[in-house]
Design a protein around this motif. Structure first.
Motif, short mmCIF file in Angstrom:
data_model
loop_
_atom_site.label_atom_id
_atom_site.label_comp_id
_atom_site.label_asym_id
_atom_site.label_seq_id
_atom_site.Cartn_x
_atom_site.Cartn_y
_atom_site.Cartn_z
N ASP A 75 59.49 43.47 35.17
CA ASP A 75 59.16 42.17 35.74
C ASP A 75 58.80 42.38 37.21
OD1 ASP A 75 58.71 39.49 36.00
OD2 ASP A 75 60.68 38.85 35.28
N VAL A 76 58.39 41.33 37.90
CA VAL A 76 58.03 41.44 39.31
C VAL A 76 58.82 40.41 40.11
CG1 VAL A 76 55.72 42.40 39.02
CG2 VAL A 76 56.04 39.93 38.91
N GLY A 98 42.64 39.84 36.56
CA GLY A 98 42.69 41.24 36.97
C GLY A 98 42.17 41.49 38.36
N SER A 99 41.58 40.44 38.99
CA SER A 99 41.07 40.61 40.36
C SER A 99 42.23 40.83 41.32
CB SER A 99 40.29 39.36 40.78
OG SER A 99 39.17 39.15 39.96
N ARG A 100 42.05 41.77 42.24
CA ARG A 100 43.05 41.98 43.28
C ARG A 100 42.74 41.06 44.45
NH1 ARG A 100 45.01 48.27 43.60
NH2 ARG A 100 45.16 48.63 41.35
N GLY A 231 48.26 40.58 45.66
CA GLY A 231 48.60 40.70 44.25
C GLY A 231 47.39 40.79 43.35
N VAL A 232 47.64 40.49 42.08
CA VAL A 232 46.61 40.55 41.05
C VAL A 232 46.62 39.23 40.29
CG1 VAL A 232 45.81 41.75 38.97
CG2 VAL A 232 46.89 43.04 40.81
N VAL A 233 45.43 38.73 39.97
CA VAL A 233 45.33 37.48 39.20
C VAL A 233 45.72 37.78 37.75
CG1 VAL A 233 43.80 35.66 38.39
CG2 VAL A 233 43.54 36.58 40.71
N ASN A 255 52.49 40.20 42.05
CA ASN A 255 52.43 41.37 42.94
C ASN A 255 53.02 42.56 42.20
OD1 ASN A 255 52.46 43.27 44.93
ND2 ASN A 255 53.85 42.19 46.30
N LEU A 256 52.16 43.43 41.66
CA LEU A 256 52.63 44.57 40.87
C LEU A 256 53.35 45.60 41.72
CD1 LEU A 256 49.59 45.07 38.45
CD2 LEU A 256 51.74 43.87 38.03
N ASP A 257 53.15 45.55 43.05
CA ASP A 257 53.89 46.47 43.92
C ASP A 257 55.38 46.12 43.95
OD1 ASP A 257 51.62 47.89 44.61
OD2 ASP A 257 51.14 46.58 46.30
N SER A 258 55.71 44.88 43.61
CA SER A 258 57.12 44.45 43.65
C SER A 258 57.79 44.57 42.29
CB SER A 258 57.21 43.00 44.14
OG SER A 258 56.69 42.09 43.15
N LEU A 259 57.22 45.40 41.41
CA LEU A 259 57.75 45.51 40.04
C LEU A 259 59.14 46.14 40.02
CD1 LEU A 259 55.90 46.14 36.85
CD2 LEU A 259 57.70 47.77 37.35
#
Length: 409
Positions: A75-76, A98-100, A231-233, A255-259
């Motif tokens: 999860d994020v 998928g757009s950043r 983040g990513v849409v 925000n996939l960096d906060s996964l």
């Protein structure tokens, strides 16, 4: 003629009986030899098949890590479903799933023509109220100065008010207590003349006009929906030209960096968990790879029904390969036994006592063993085996003591 036929038939019968008697009482020597050869061949084949096939591995000396396996899902921390705060028509949608996106980037633009007109109307109303205020002005602009003593008292009261406001925000005082201090502060400010200008503005409608202008400006800002963070849409729920109402879901950003991984450990496993411990991560989506992480936090309470507690694991996901919702296994190494004899767990059988089969000169001999700690794959043998003993790991279920075996790969 009939008599001749009877004689011929009788001769044939007698000949057949005589032939059968000869074969029965005087068997051919060659036939006997063939039977002996066949019996020897069968005996030889039986000797070959009596050796049971087994696989073996040598008992090893080394370290035995104890591991804890926890099921988890990804999860994020940062995710947001952005909703329309006002009604309007979708004018621009400059993105795809998928757009950043960057923090502050425009995601959705609503038609703002009506909102701009509202700002102009509110601005005009403010100017009108301001002109009426100036026309009705009958009090000198320069108000008499407040005495030093009054200023000091007002400053002390202002500090009390600000402290009460902060305490009320934190829940340290009740609403009634805060309301009492607030009313005292407002009353002193009014009677001192410090709020005289504000009172006149409110009376002439200028304050209300200024509030309406600010509201119109705020609604204009709300026609532009921006990304709250990098983040990513993840989802889009609208299309250009679509009419949306306030509260309608527009887009979802993650925000996939906060996964992170969220797992559930049993109450009995708490003693093996510690914040900051490094872990291995196994993902169904990447079966041939191992990822690394670290226990970030552990829930301070146990679920009374499931008898579990929640474990959060931080993961480096800069390449964005791990996605929210993926299933994972958290593998935690919490203790290691060094320099011990170990064998695969599947090699151990229990026949009243634990035992393993060891192959010596093509004979399977069972040996009773004393067991120690184990993980999912290996078990510590405290006594009963020596390093290098060939332990049967496949085929042992059908063996008996001193069974003949043949080792296969």
């Amino acid at each position: 003629m009939k008599k001749v036929l009877r004689i011929v038939a009788l001769v044939i019968i007698v000949a057949a009986v005589a032939y059968a008697a000869v074969k029965l009482f005087f068997p051919a020597k060659d036939s006997g030899k063939a039977d002996v050869i066949e019996e020897k061949q069968e005996s030889s084949d039986n000797d070959k098949t009596s050796a049971l096939p087994v696989r073996v591995l040598p008992a090893e000396r080394g370290h035995l890590p104890l591991r804890l396996r926890i099921s988890a899902s990804a999860d994020v921390w940062e995710k947001a479903v952005l909703k329309a705060e006002i009604s309007g028509t979708v004018e621009k949608l400059p993105l795809r799933i998928g757009s950043r996106v960057k923090a502050g980037q425009v995601l959705v633009k609503l038609d703002d023509r009506e909102s701009r007109l509202e700002v102009e109307r509110a601005d005009t109303a403010k100017l009108k109220a301001l002109s009426e205020f100036l026309v009705n002005e009958d009090v000198p602009v320069d108000l008499p100065d407040i005495s030093p003593e009054e200023k000091k008292a007002l400053e002390e009261l202002r500090k009390r008010y600000l402290k009460a406001a902060a305490d009320f925000e934190k829940g340290k005082i009740s609403e009634a207590a805060f309301q009492q201090i607030s009313e005292e502060y407002d009353s002193r400010m009014v009677f001192s003349g410090a709020l005289r200008e504000d009172i006149r503005r409110a009376k002439d409608g200028l304050s209300d006009a200024m509030i309406q202008l600010k509201q119109a400006q705020l609604n204009l800002e709300r026609t532009t929906i921006r990304a709250p963070f990098n983040g990513v849409v993840a989802a889009i729920h609208i299309s250009p030209g679509e009419k949306v109402s306030a509260g309608r879901e527009l887009v979802k950003v993650v925000n996939l960096d906060s996964l992170y991984l969220k797992g559930y450990a049993l109450e009995s496993e708490i003693r093996h968990l510690q914040k900051g411990t490094g872990v291995r991560i196994l993902l169904d989506s990447f079966a041939d790879e191992t990822f690394r992480g670290e226990i970030e936090s552990i829930s301070p309470e146990v679920d009374p029904d499931k008898k579990t507690l929640t474990v959060f694991v931080k993961v480096d996901n800069r390449d964005h390969r791990i996605l929210p919702g993926m299933h994972a296994e958290i593998d935690i190494e919490y203790q290691v036994f060094e320099n011990v004899i170990k064998v695969p767990r599947k090699a151990v059988l229990v026949r009243q006592r634990p035992l393993v089969f060891v192959v010596e000169d093509k004979i399977a001999i069972w040996k009773y063993v004393e067991l120690g700690e184990h993980n999912d794959e290996e078990i510590h043998i405290k006594s009963g085996l020596d390093e290098g003993d060939l332990v049967v790991v496949e085929g042992q279920l059908t063996l008996a003591h001193q069974s003949r075996v043949k080792i296969v790969k």
